[in-house]
Design a protein around this motif. Sequence first.
Motif, PDB file in Angstrom:
ATOM      1  N   GLU A 357       0.828  -1.200   0.000  1.00 14.16           N
ATOM      2  CA  GLU A 357       0.000   0.000   0.000  1.00 14.16           C
ATOM      3  C   GLU A 357       0.871   1.261   0.000  1.00 14.16           C
ATOM      4  O   GLU A 357       1.824   1.366   0.768  1.00 14.16           O
ATOM      5  N   PHE A 358       0.522   2.182  -0.907  1.00 15.25           N
ATOM      6  CA  PHE A 358       1.208   3.459  -1.061  1.00 15.25           C
ATOM      7  C   PHE A 358       2.701   3.281  -1.388  1.00 15.25           C
ATOM      8  O   PHE A 358       3.504   4.196  -1.190  1.00 15.25           O
ATOM      9  N   ALA A 359       3.056   2.117  -1.883  1.00 17.24           N
ATOM     10  CA  ALA A 359       4.434   1.886  -2.332  1.00 17.24           C
ATOM     11  C   ALA A 359       4.618   2.470  -3.725  1.00 17.24           C
ATOM     12  O   ALA A 359       3.662   2.603  -4.496  1.00 17.24           O
ATOM     13  N   ALA A 379      -0.951   2.472  -4.185  1.00 19.99           N
ATOM     14  CA  ALA A 379       0.336   2.217  -4.834  1.00 19.99           C
ATOM     15  C   ALA A 379       0.433   3.008  -6.137  1.00 19.99           C
ATOM     16  O   ALA A 379      -0.572   3.258  -6.811  1.00 19.99           O
ATOM     17  N   CYS A 380       1.654   3.410  -6.491  1.00 22.43           N
ATOM     18  CA  CYS A 380       1.894   4.102  -7.760  1.00 22.43           C
ATOM     19  C   CYS A 380       2.404   3.083  -8.773  1.00 22.43           C
ATOM     20  O   CYS A 380       3.441   2.441  -8.545  1.00 22.43           O
ATOM     21  N   LEU A 381       1.681   2.941  -9.887  1.00 24.10           N
ATOM     22  CA  LEU A 381       1.983   1.895 -10.867  1.00 24.10           C
ATOM     23  C   LEU A 381       2.378   2.474 -12.214  1.00 24.10           C
ATOM     24  O   LEU A 381       2.160   1.849 -13.252  1.00 24.10           O
ATOM     25  N   GLU A 382       2.996   3.639 -12.202  1.00 27.92           N
ATOM     26  CA  GLU A 382       3.384   4.277 -13.466  1.00 27.92           C
ATOM     27  C   GLU A 382       4.417   3.426 -14.212  1.00 27.92           C
ATOM     28  O   GLU A 382       5.481   3.111 -13.679  1.00 27.92           O
ATOM     29  N   ALA A 383       4.082   3.052 -15.430  1.00 23.63           N
ATOM     30  CA  ALA A 383       4.991   2.352 -16.348  1.00 23.63           C
ATOM     31  C   ALA A 383       5.558   1.061 -15.755  1.00 23.63           C
ATOM     32  O   ALA A 383       6.641   0.630 -16.136  1.00 23.63           O
ATOM     33  N   TRP A 384       4.834   0.429 -14.821  1.00 25.19           N
ATOM     34  CA  TRP A 384       5.339  -0.852 -14.337  1.00 25.19           C
ATOM     35  C   TRP A 384       5.123  -1.895 -15.417  1.00 25.19           C
ATOM     36  O   TRP A 384       4.250  -1.770 -16.271  1.00 25.19           O
TER      37      TRP A 384
END
Length: 594
Positions: A357-359, A379-384
Motif C-alpha cells: 500500500e502506497f508503495a 500504490a503508484c503503478l506508473e509504467a510498471w
Amino acid sequence: MPQDFSGKNLRGRNFKGQNLTGAKFIGADIRGANFTNAILKEADFTRAKAGLQRRWTIFLVTISLFLSAISGLILILASFWVAFFFTSDNIKQYTIFPSVVVLIVLAILFIATIRQGLGAAAAAVPATAAGAAAVAVAATGTGTGAAVVTGAVAGAGAAAVTAAMAVVAVAVAGAVAGAVAGAVAVAVAVAMAVAVAVVGAAAVTVPVAGAVAVAVAVAVVALGIYVAWRALAGDEKQALIRTVAIVFAATGGTSFRNADLTDANFTEATLKSTDFRTANLTRTCFRNTEKLDRARVGKSILADTRIRELLVTGNGYKKSYVGANLQGANLTGVNLNEANLKQANLNEATLYLANVEFANLTETQALATDFTAASFTGACLEAWNIDGNTKLDRVDCRFVYLLEYPKPGTDDRERRPSSGEFASGEFTKLFDEVLNTIDLIFRNGIDWKAFVAAFKKVQVENEGTELTIQSIENKGDGVIVVKVNVPPDTNKEDIHRSFTQSYELMAARLEDKDKQITFLEGIVTQLSAKPVTIEVKATAENKIGSDNIDQSRKVEISGGTVNATGAGSLSLGDIDGTTANTIQNLPDSADRPS
C-alpha cells in the motif's frame, strides 16, 4: 515419497548431487554437510542448524589466535621504533622530525581506516610516508639524518602492517565462532599490547618515549577491534575485512553451492558459515533465519544488505529499494507499505499476502510475479511492467495512482478510479487490459509508411495470432503510443522486438528512397533551367487497298538532336542554346491523294 531427516544428526554427511526434492530436514543438525549440486526443490530446513563442525571451529579459532599473536609480535617491533625516535639522545642528534614522520603516518592510517576503510588507508599510507620523509630529510640536511628518517618510515610501515593484521585476526575470530572466540582473540591482542608496554618501558629510560610506545600499541589494538566490529556489522567501508573473514569462516561449513533451492524453506534456521554461491534461490524462504549475514552468498540477491534484511525480517516499511534486484525473492507477507521500489526487479518473485500500500512501483519489472491477495491501495503503478504470467488474483485495492508525480501545474496523479473506490475484482480487470496489449512507443513521431509495412510483416510472421490496433495516443512532445491487442498467451516480448526491428529497417529504407527521389528531382530542376531545341516533324503514308494503316517510326540520336520519322519526331537541339520548332500537320483524309 520425499525423504524425512527431521531432527537427525547429519553433521558431515555427503548429499552431493542427490535428488532430495521435498525432503524434510526440520530441526536437523546439518553442520558441515555437503549439498553441492543437489536438487532441493521444496525442501524444508525449518530450524535446521548449519555451519561448522566443532573440529573446524577449533581449527579456525586457533588460526585466528595465531594471527593475533603474530600481530602482537610485530607491534612490539613498531613500538620499539617509536620509542627509539623519542629518546633524548636521538632527539638531540637528529631533531624531532623522524619521530614526527612515524606519528604522521600512524595518524593518517587511523583516520583513513575509520573514515574510508582499511583498503583506502593502505593506499594512503605510502604517499603520506614518502611526503613526510621528504620534508624530514630536507629539515635534517645530512646523510645520517636521511638514514634515520628512512628507518622511521620503515617503523611506521611496520605499525601499519601490524594494524592490518590485528584487524584481520579479530574479524576472522568473530566471524568463525561468534562472540566467545572474538573475545578470546581481543584478549590475546590486548595481552600483547600490555607486553609491548612493559618491554617498551624497560627498554627506554625516557618516560615520554615509553608512554608514546604504549599509546601506539594500545591505539593499534583498539583500531583493530573497531574495524572488526564495523566489518561484522556490515559496514561497506570495511567490506574487504568482512569478505576475508567470511571466506575463512565458511571453510568446512555447510555447502549448498550450485544447489537447486527453488521454493525451499529455511525459516528460523541457523546459517552461519554456510556456502550459497551459485545456488538457485528462486522463492527460497529465509524468514527469521539467524546469522545469514555470516554466510558466503557470492553474487546472489543475498549479497545486498537491504534485501537480506528484508528477507529475514519481512519489514520494508518506508525503506528504499530503488533499482534493487529482487528477482525470484520470497516476499510472502512482507510489509512494503510506503516503500520505494522504483525500477526494482521483482520478476518471478512471490508477494503473496504482501502489503504494498502506497508503495512506489514506478517502472518496476514484475513479469511472472505473484501478487495473489496482496494489498495495493494507494500504490503508484506508473509504467510498471507486467505480463500474462503476473498473478493479480484476489488483490485488495481501493484505488491506485498511474503517475509518480502530478502533471505540471496540477495535483493530478491520475487516480484510478477517478472518484470512489474499486469494486471487488475491478482492479484485476483494469490490468487485464494491460496484460493483453503491447505498447509500441514512438518518441519522435511515426513514419506511417514504415509502421504499416512493419505491422503487416509481423502479422505474416505470426500467422494464427490475432493482432489488432486498440488505440493510438498522442502523449505530447512527439511521443505517440500505439496499443496492440494480443491473445492472452502471446509472447509479447518477441512480437515487440520483431516489430521494432522491422520498423527501424523499413524507416531506414524509406529514408534512403526519399533521399534518392530528392536527388533526382534536383537533377531535373537543374536541366529544366537550360534552353532546349525541340524539332517536331510529322509525316504519314497511307497505303490504298488495305484496311490497315502502316505507320513506321524511326528514332535517330546524333550529337544533340533526336530525329523521329513516322508519326512524329522529337529533336533536342545542340547545347548552343538555339531552339527551332517545326511542326507539319497531317492533311485531312479528304485532301490526301488517291
